[in-house]
Write a protein that holds these residues in place. Sequence first.
Motif, PDB file in Angstrom:
ATOM      1  N   ARG A  88      -5.682   3.599   7.823  1.00 54.06           N
ATOM      2  CA  ARG A  88      -5.664   2.207   7.392  1.00 54.06           C
ATOM      3  C   ARG A  88      -4.844   2.066   6.123  1.00 54.06           C
ATOM      4  N   VAL A  89      -5.405   2.456   4.973  1.00 50.77           N
ATOM      5  CA  VAL A  89      -4.723   2.302   3.695  1.00 50.77           C
ATOM      6  C   VAL A  89      -4.596   3.662   3.036  1.00 50.77           C
ATOM      7  N   HIS A  90      -3.414   3.948   2.479  1.00 47.51           N
ATOM      8  CA  HIS A  90      -3.161   5.236   1.842  1.00 47.51           C
ATOM      9  C   HIS A  90      -2.563   4.971   0.460  1.00 47.51           C
ATOM     10  N   VAL A  91      -3.178   5.524  -0.556  1.00 46.33           N
ATOM     11  CA  VAL A  91      -2.706   5.353  -1.928  1.00 46.33           C
ATOM     12  C   VAL A  91      -2.141   6.679  -2.417  1.00 46.33           C
ATOM     13  N   ASP A  92      -0.867   6.670  -2.810  1.00 43.19           N
ATOM     14  CA  ASP A  92      -0.194   7.882  -3.286  1.00 43.19           C
ATOM     15  C   ASP A  92      -0.294   7.934  -4.808  1.00 43.19           C
ATOM     16  N   ASN A  93      -1.244   8.737  -5.297  1.00 41.83           N
ATOM     17  CA  ASN A  93      -1.451   8.887  -6.745  1.00 41.83           C
ATOM     18  C   ASN A  93      -0.757  10.112  -7.311  1.00 41.83           C
ATOM     19  N   LEU A  94      -0.070  10.881  -6.471  1.00 39.67           N
ATOM     20  CA  LEU A  94       0.536  12.127  -6.929  1.00 39.67           C
ATOM     21  C   LEU A  94       1.855  11.864  -7.647  1.00 39.67           C
ATOM     22  N   PRO A  95       2.315  12.803  -8.477  1.00 38.51           N
ATOM     23  CA  PRO A  95       3.571  12.609  -9.217  1.00 38.51           C
ATOM     24  C   PRO A  95       4.757  12.398  -8.287  1.00 38.51           C
ATOM     25  N   ASP A  96       5.779  11.674  -8.794  1.00 34.59           N
ATOM     26  CA  ASP A  96       7.035  11.429  -8.068  1.00 34.59           C
ATOM     27  C   ASP A  96       6.817  10.688  -6.754  1.00 34.59           C
ATOM     28  N   ALA A  97       5.904   9.716  -6.761  1.00 31.16           N
ATOM     29  CA  ALA A  97       5.638   8.937  -5.550  1.00 31.16           C
ATOM     30  C   ALA A  97       6.894   8.223  -5.067  1.00 31.16           C
ATOM     31  N   TYR A  98       7.776   7.835  -5.996  1.00 31.16           N
ATOM     32  CA  TYR A  98       8.984   7.109  -5.609  1.00 31.16           C
ATOM     33  C   TYR A  98       9.904   7.980  -4.745  1.00 31.16           C
ATOM     34  N   ARG A  99       9.873   9.292  -4.955  1.00 23.42           N
ATOM     35  CA  ARG A  99      10.690  10.186  -4.116  1.00 23.42           C
ATOM     36  C   ARG A  99      10.144  10.235  -2.692  1.00 23.42           C
ATOM     37  N   ARG A 100       8.824  10.252  -2.551  1.00 24.56           N
ATOM     38  CA  ARG A 100       8.248  10.281  -1.208  1.00 24.56           C
ATOM     39  C   ARG A 100       8.467   8.939  -0.503  1.00 24.56           C
ATOM     40  N   PHE A 101       8.489   7.847  -1.278  1.00 18.30           N
ATOM     41  CA  PHE A 101       8.839   6.554  -0.691  1.00 18.30           C
ATOM     42  C   PHE A 101      10.254   6.614  -0.111  1.00 18.30           C
ATOM     43  N   ALA A 102      11.190   7.183  -0.850  1.00 14.81           N
ATOM     44  CA  ALA A 102      12.579   7.276  -0.389  1.00 14.81           C
ATOM     45  C   ALA A 102      12.691   8.190   0.825  1.00 14.81           C
ATOM     46  N   ASP A 103      11.910   9.283   0.852  1.00 16.41           N
ATOM     47  CA  ASP A 103      11.914  10.169   2.022  1.00 16.41           C
ATOM     48  C   ASP A 103      11.454   9.414   3.264  1.00 16.41           C
ATOM     49  N   LEU A 104      10.375   8.643   3.119  1.00 16.25           N
ATOM     50  CA  LEU A 104       9.837   7.881   4.238  1.00 16.25           C
ATOM     51  C   LEU A 104      10.846   6.837   4.702  1.00 16.25           C
ATOM     52  N   GLU A 105      11.438   6.141   3.751  1.00 15.43           N
ATOM     53  CA  GLU A 105      12.427   5.106   4.057  1.00 15.43           C
ATOM     54  C   GLU A 105      13.616   5.698   4.806  1.00 15.43           C
ATOM     55  N   ALA A 106      14.116   6.839   4.330  1.00 16.68           N
ATOM     56  CA  ALA A 106      15.298   7.453   4.942  1.00 16.68           C
ATOM     57  C   ALA A 106      15.017   7.991   6.337  1.00 16.68           C
ATOM     58  N   SER A 107      13.752   8.285   6.643  1.00 13.56           N
ATOM     59  CA  SER A 107      13.409   8.831   7.953  1.00 13.56           C
ATOM     60  C   SER A 107      13.128   7.747   8.989  1.00 13.56           C
ATOM     61  N   ALA A 108      13.049   6.492   8.557  1.00 13.54           N
ATOM     62  CA  ALA A 108      12.695   5.395   9.463  1.00 13.54           C
ATOM     63  C   ALA A 108      13.865   5.006  10.355  1.00 13.54           C
ATOM     64  N   TYR A 109      13.552   4.617  11.583  1.00 10.35           N
ATOM     65  CA  TYR A 109      14.563   4.088  12.501  1.00 10.35           C
ATOM     66  C   TYR A 109      14.799   2.604  12.242  1.00 10.35           C
ATOM     67  N   GLU A 110      13.809   1.943  11.656  1.00 11.05           N
ATOM     68  CA  GLU A 110      13.888   0.499  11.445  1.00 11.05           C
ATOM     69  C   GLU A 110      13.286   0.158  10.089  1.00 11.05           C
ATOM     70  N   ILE A 111      13.976  -0.703   9.325  1.00  8.15           N
ATOM     71  CA  ILE A 111      13.500  -1.139   8.016  1.00  8.15           C
ATOM     72  C   ILE A 111      13.495  -2.656   7.994  1.00  8.15           C
ATOM     73  N   ASN A 112      12.337  -3.251   7.718  1.00  7.77           N
ATOM     74  CA  ASN A 112      12.192  -4.694   7.599  1.00  7.77           C
ATOM     75  C   ASN A 112      11.705  -4.995   6.184  1.00  7.77           C
ATOM     76  N   SER A 113      12.475  -5.769   5.418  1.00 11.03           N
ATOM     77  CA  SER A 113      12.189  -5.929   3.992  1.00 11.03           C
ATOM     78  C   SER A 113      12.278  -7.382   3.545  1.00 11.03           C
ATOM     79  N   VAL A 114      11.255  -7.813   2.801  1.00 11.45           N
ATOM     80  CA  VAL A 114      11.269  -9.102   2.110  1.00 11.45           C
ATOM     81  C   VAL A 114      10.888  -8.832   0.664  1.00 11.45           C
ATOM     82  N   GLU A 115      11.737  -9.240  -0.287  1.00  9.97           N
ATOM     83  CA  GLU A 115      11.407  -9.111  -1.704  1.00  9.97           C
ATOM     84  C   GLU A 115      11.659 -10.446  -2.385  1.00  9.97           C
ATOM     85  N   SER A 116      10.690 -10.915  -3.138  1.00 17.35           N
ATOM     86  CA  SER A 116      10.792 -12.207  -3.805  1.00 17.35           C
ATOM     87  C   SER A 116      11.349 -12.052  -5.206  1.00 17.35           C
ATOM     88  N   GLY A 117      12.415 -12.799  -5.504  1.00 16.88           N
ATOM     89  CA  GLY A 117      12.928 -12.870  -6.869  1.00 16.88           C
ATOM     90  C   GLY A 117      13.790 -11.720  -7.320  1.00 16.88           C
TER      91      GLY A 117
END
Length: 304
Positions: A88-117
């Motif tokens: 359900r919900v996963h919270v990444d409290n470990l160091p360098d979480a932004y690197r694991r975000f980039a790994d996940l993003e780069a491995s995806a076949y599809e990216i859907n993004s909405v960012e406000s402002g």
Amino acid sequence: MGQARATFERRQLGLVLRRLRERAGKPQQAGADAVGKVRSRIVQLEDGTATASQEDLDRLLACYGASGEERHTVLELGALARKRQQRRVHVDNLPDAYRRFADLEASAYEINSVESGVIPGVLQSPAYVQALFAEAEGIWWEPEGAQAEDRWFFRMDRQARLLGESDRRVMRFVITEDALRANMGAPEVMHEQLEHLVNLMDKYPALNIRVLPTGVYGNPVRGRTLLVFGFGDRGTPVGYSSGVPGPATYYDGEEETASMLRAFHRVWDLTLGREDSRRLIQKIAKENVDGTVDSGHGLVQEQP
């Protein structure tokens, strides 16, 4: 290492191990030799469909030259991957979480993004990145600290990983109109950013960038950031929604990701089409050069 379902935790572990192996310049066979397994087991581990004992992780980390905090983080990820988790919900409290975000993003076949402002990170120009970081210095991290340069190179590397000439993934980005009209400290910063967006649209026809006009009603993601990564037949979708800087929070429950995808597609339907979005970006860029601003009631010449 045993065969397992591709959970979020196993996917995170596998992506980190792949990054460490590639950084070390080692083939998958080297990892297999280190743990006394066939190469296909390393493939499964990196794909998130296998787990690894702490002993095997120790051997892989030694093979890849990982130590210190990095080693501790991987062992923590390994412990989480071996547990039976409720999806359900996963919270990444470990160091360098932004690197694991980039790994996940780069491995995806599809990216859907909405960012406000804000312009999405993958689409930011160099000057815009610098201006954005300058706003946060001394608030979210120490000014001119050791992290500043690391953040810069990470952002540039993240863009390079996603915008390669041979990339075949589906990428949909919604940019809110207020993000295109933001004050980023100097007019030339925003002008460079707007030109950068147009150049990306011209260079990558498959890159889907659309603008959500300010006056549109019916946006269920108003004031939020929403990303949904799709993995095709390699695993279930993973959603991400950020608040202020802090632990990264992900969602991979079917109900949550289905709701997030419904929200994204609702916003997508409200955006301008590709060509209308491109024309609006060019129009705002011209206003920026001409020294005019749009108050929402037509163009107004700025006073000297």
